[in-house]
Design a protein around this motif. Structure first.
Motif, PDB file in Angstrom:
ATOM      1  N   MET A   1      17.333 -31.956 -73.419  1.00  0.00           N
ATOM      2  CA  MET A   1      18.711 -31.567 -73.596  1.00  0.00           C
ATOM      3  C   MET A   1      19.590 -32.664 -73.018  1.00  0.00           C
ATOM      4  SD  MET A   1      20.674 -28.389 -71.800  1.00  0.00           S
ATOM      5  CE  MET A   1      20.382 -27.173 -73.039  1.00  0.00           C
ATOM      6  N   SER A   2      20.574 -33.105 -73.781  1.00  0.00           N
ATOM      7  CA  SER A   2      21.488 -34.137 -73.330  1.00  0.00           C
ATOM      8  C   SER A   2      22.828 -33.509 -73.006  1.00  0.00           C
ATOM      9  CB  SER A   2      21.647 -35.184 -74.433  1.00  0.00           C
ATOM     10  OG  SER A   2      22.674 -36.070 -74.095  1.00  0.00           O
ATOM     11  N   LEU A   3      23.303 -33.750 -71.806  1.00  0.00           N
ATOM     12  CA  LEU A   3      24.603 -33.218 -71.405  1.00  0.00           C
ATOM     13  C   LEU A   3      25.526 -34.367 -71.065  1.00  0.00           C
ATOM     14  CD1 LEU A   3      23.671 -30.217 -69.122  1.00  0.00           C
ATOM     15  CD2 LEU A   3      24.682 -30.125 -71.369  1.00  0.00           C
ATOM     16  N   LEU A 141      23.167 -28.126 -63.460  1.00  0.00           N
ATOM     17  CA  LEU A 141      23.711 -27.438 -64.628  1.00  0.00           C
ATOM     18  C   LEU A 141      22.693 -27.448 -65.771  1.00  0.00           C
ATOM     19  CD1 LEU A 141      26.044 -26.092 -66.144  1.00  0.00           C
ATOM     20  CD2 LEU A 141      26.887 -28.385 -66.686  1.00  0.00           C
ATOM     21  N   ARG A 142      22.044 -28.583 -65.988  1.00  0.00           N
ATOM     22  CA  ARG A 142      21.039 -28.689 -67.058  1.00  0.00           C
ATOM     23  C   ARG A 142      19.908 -27.682 -66.835  1.00  0.00           C
ATOM     24  NH1 ARG A 142      20.072 -33.894 -66.798  1.00  0.00           N
ATOM     25  NH2 ARG A 142      21.460 -34.383 -68.511  1.00  0.00           N
ATOM     26  N   ARG A 143      19.418 -27.599 -65.586  1.00  0.00           N
ATOM     27  CA  ARG A 143      18.339 -26.640 -65.290  1.00  0.00           C
ATOM     28  C   ARG A 143      18.797 -25.202 -65.531  1.00  0.00           C
ATOM     29  NH1 ARG A 143      17.890 -30.020 -60.894  1.00  0.00           N
ATOM     30  NH2 ARG A 143      18.921 -28.496 -59.549  1.00  0.00           N
ATOM     31  N   LEU A 145      21.231 -24.130 -67.488  1.00  0.00           N
ATOM     32  CA  LEU A 145      21.444 -23.862 -68.912  1.00  0.00           C
ATOM     33  C   LEU A 145      20.114 -23.716 -69.651  1.00  0.00           C
ATOM     34  CD1 LEU A 145      24.480 -26.175 -69.725  1.00  0.00           C
ATOM     35  CD2 LEU A 145      24.455 -23.676 -69.496  1.00  0.00           C
ATOM     36  N   GLU A 146      19.132 -24.499 -69.278  1.00  0.00           N
ATOM     37  CA  GLU A 146      17.811 -24.343 -69.894  1.00  0.00           C
ATOM     38  C   GLU A 146      17.234 -22.974 -69.566  1.00  0.00           C
ATOM     39  OE1 GLU A 146      15.747 -27.795 -68.457  1.00  0.00           O
ATOM     40  OE2 GLU A 146      16.543 -29.068 -70.053  1.00  0.00           O
ATOM     41  N   THR A 147      17.404 -22.515 -68.328  1.00  0.00           N
ATOM     42  CA  THR A 147      16.942 -21.184 -67.933  1.00  0.00           C
ATOM     43  C   THR A 147      17.671 -20.113 -68.730  1.00  0.00           C
ATOM     44  OG1 THR A 147      16.412 -21.944 -65.713  1.00  0.00           O
ATOM     45  CG2 THR A 147      16.747 -19.577 -65.986  1.00  0.00           C
ATOM     46  N   SER A 148      18.983 -20.262 -68.875  1.00  0.00           N
ATOM     47  CA  SER A 148      19.761 -19.292 -69.644  1.00  0.00           C
ATOM     48  C   SER A 148      19.344 -19.299 -71.107  1.00  0.00           C
ATOM     49  CB  SER A 148      21.256 -19.587 -69.541  1.00  0.00           C
ATOM     50  OG  SER A 148      21.739 -19.140 -68.312  1.00  0.00           O
ATOM     51  N   GLY A 149      19.081 -20.484 -71.648  1.00  0.00           N
ATOM     52  CA  GLY A 149      18.631 -20.562 -73.041  1.00  0.00           C
ATOM     53  C   GLY A 149      17.336 -19.801 -73.241  1.00  0.00           C
ATOM     54  N   THR A 150      16.430 -19.933 -72.300  1.00  0.00           N
ATOM     55  CA  THR A 150      15.153 -19.206 -72.360  1.00  0.00           C
ATOM     56  C   THR A 150      15.401 -17.700 -72.259  1.00  0.00           C
ATOM     57  OG1 THR A 150      14.026 -21.081 -71.353  1.00  0.00           O
ATOM     58  CG2 THR A 150      12.895 -18.961 -71.273  1.00  0.00           C
TER      59      THR A 150
END
Length: 163
Positions: A1-3, A141-143, A145-150
């Motif tokens: 994921m690129s932020l 934030l990346r971590r 958001l990845e958790t939320s996406g899951t």
């Protein structure tokens, strides 16, 4: 994921919109609770338990992600302000910021080379601190958001599969 840091105003607006939608979903949970209470008074089983759970979890995630995006906005704005605060010293010593590096401005300089080098090192250290804070916050934030996406993907799968 690129932020990418992106535009802080747009990021904050997106975070606010997500939090608004989370509030609307919370209102739907209240409506589903009312339907469950009516069903309970008639002795019928609660037909909305699964939906309430899914909507509650989705609202919680949207609110969390919205808050994270707004938090990132604060970090981005503070970082930009700290970099701008370096500008007088940069200008005084004919230095510029190029990405994450403090470098000498092109062309001749009237600043004594030893002073210029010392100031470049000092300003580089200050810039490193600013970019380190921004990088840590972006990684967090990346971590998140990845958790939320899951989490949201699991909720979506659960919604499709039913109770």
């Amino acid at each position: 994921m690129s932020l990418s840091p992106g535009d802080p105003g747009s990021t904050s607006a997106l975070g606010g919109a997500l939090r608004t939608q989370a509030g609307r979903l919370a209102d739907l949970v209240v409506d589903l609770d009312a339907a469950a209470r009516r069903a309970g008074r008639t002795g019928s089983p609660d037909p909305t338990g699964h939906e309430r759970d899914l909507v509650t979890r989705a609202a919680t995630e949207l609110d969390r992600v919205g808050g994270l995006l707004q938090s990132w906005t604060t970090t981005a704005v503070e970082s930009a302000a700290r970099v701008r605060a370096l500008e007088p010293a940069l200008t005084r010593c004919d230095l510029v910021v190029d990405g994450r590096l403090v470098v000498e401005r092109a062309g001749p300089s009237r600043v004594e080379p030893g002073e210029r080098l010392a100031e470049r090192d000092r300003l580089q250290e200050l810039l490193n601190r600013v970019t380190a804070v921004r990088s840590r916050e972006l990684a967090r934030l990346r971590r998140e958001l990845e958790t939320s996406g899951t989490t949201l993907a699991a909720l979506s799968d659960r919604a499709r599969s039913g109770p």
